[in-house]
Design an enzyme around this catalytic site. Structure first.
Site, short mmCIF file in Angstrom:
data_model
loop_
_atom_site.label_atom_id
_atom_site.label_comp_id
_atom_site.label_asym_id
_atom_site.label_seq_id
_atom_site.Cartn_x
_atom_site.Cartn_y
_atom_site.Cartn_z
N ALA A 70 0.90 -1.10 0.00
CA ALA A 70 -0.05 0.02 -0.07
C ALA A 70 0.81 1.18 -0.06
CB ALA A 70 -0.96 -0.10 1.23
N GLU A 282 -3.17 -7.68 8.33
CA GLU A 282 -2.14 -6.64 7.41
C GLU A 282 -0.56 -7.33 7.71
OE1 GLU A 282 -1.76 -2.24 8.18
OE2 GLU A 282 -1.88 -1.73 5.96
ZN ZN Z 1 -2.89 -2.10 4.16
#
Ligand code: ZN
Length: 342
Positions: A70, A282
């Site tokens: 990300a 995550e």
């Molecule tokens: Zn993330």
């Protein structure tokens, strides 16, 4: 089955991110980018087998909904052309991971966004990722400027072409910013959590759910500040005569469990209905260390969920059922990919 709805390819082969640096340098110099590097299947296998796959096995999870790194999306770098090439390369790599490990990873796309460039630009990449790669969702960056917030809010019709695609394909978006280029923000310490909170607040006061009744968004990182400040948001909805907050958002907004301590998970589970919580860690990502108070990795979030006083039914929703419902194409994709597994 335990489905982790939030994982990024943070361990991609070095030459992939290396090319990105060269691409941006070439763009600055007004030159064409160098050709893409060769990345072999073995190189990809190696980065996954010793990383995310090993952690799945150690922690007892089964499948990760997997997207490009990300912070590496870098929508503030280059222009629409560089974003398009970079998103294409990153998504292709995710597709290759899912093809090599079809039982363990299902893909989610990053979008070729750029600050102050219409999200209409993202539509061909969404088509490609859903139709050719079998991806089940997208990561939507509410701030492609990387911390300067130069685009209209998510409530604005500016974003509607992307929402139309999401509704058409039955794919949710995770609201996920990228790296901050504004030095007032730390990327994962404040910019991410701010992006989550801002995204929720923009959507709750919008007409998006009236215009797209079936659309679904995931607010990651436990919802940023939202669950902790649920009372504030309830009060704001009431003062603005929008009705009950739960009626406003809970058909369309979901929260993941990327919260890195037990008290935070307890609060999330107490405030947000079990129907709206999706298991996620995550990993391997923002916080990589071991918590000296527990002796386990901060991001080993399954351990926290296991300790919550949930009914078996609610736990199954959080670990599996909600992900299959929110990612409308997930169950079909799991079946399809499993059939290709050796
Ligand atoms: Zn993330």
């Amino acid at each position: 089955m335990i489905i982790d709805c939030h994982g990024h390819y943070t361990t991609s082969p070095r030459q992939h991110e290396g090319w990105r640096g060269e691409q941006i340098e070439a763009h600055k110099a007004g030159k064409p980018p160098p050709p893409r590097p060769t990345i072999t299947d073995d190189e990809i296998r190696e980065t996954i087998a010793g990383g995310q796959l090993r952690m799945q096995r150690e922690r007892g999870t089964d499948l990760t909904i997997f997207s490009p790194r990300a912070a590496g999306m870098g929508h503030h770098l280059g222009d629409a052309t560089t974003s398009e090439a970079w998103a294409g390369a990153c998504n292709e790599l995710i597709y290759r991971v899912c093809s090599l490990f079809p039982k363990n990873f299902v893909g989610v796309a990053m979008l070729p966004q750029s600050a102050r460039v219409s999200p209409r630009n993202c539509l061909p990449e969404i088509d490609r990722c859903v139709n050719e790669y079998g991806f089940v969702g997208v990561n939507l960056n509410p701030d492609p400027s990387g911390g300067h917030w130069q685009d209209p809010p998510l409530s604005d019709r500016y974003w509607y072409r992307v929402y139309e695609k999401m509704a058409e394909y039955d794919i949710p978006a995770m609201i996920h910013v990228s790296a901050a280029c504004n030095p007032v923000y730390h990327t994962t310490g404040s910019h991410y959590l701010n992006g989550d909170t801002v995204g929720f607040n923009q959507l709750m006061t919008s007409s998006v759910f009236k215009d797209f009744p079936t659309i679904k968004f995931i607010i990651p990182h436990g919802g940023g500040a939202v669950p902790y400040h649920w009372g504030r948001f309830r009060g704001l909805a009431q003062d603005a005569k929008l009705g009950l907050l739960s009626d406003l958002v809970l058909k369309n907004i979901f929260f993941d469990t990327c919260v890195y301590h037990l008290p935070g998970q307890e609060l999330l589970a107490k405030v947000i209905p079990a129907d709206n919580i999706l298991f996620a860690s995550e990993m391997i990502g923002a916080v990589r260390g071991v918590d000296p108070e527990t002796g386990y990795h901060y991001d080993d979030t399954k351990r926290y969920i296991d300790q919550l006083p949930l009914s078996a039914e609610d736990q199954a929703k959080i670990f599996e059922g909600n992900a299959r419902r929110v990612y409308g194409r997930l169950s079909r994709t799991i079946e399809k990919q499993s059939a290709t597994a050796v």
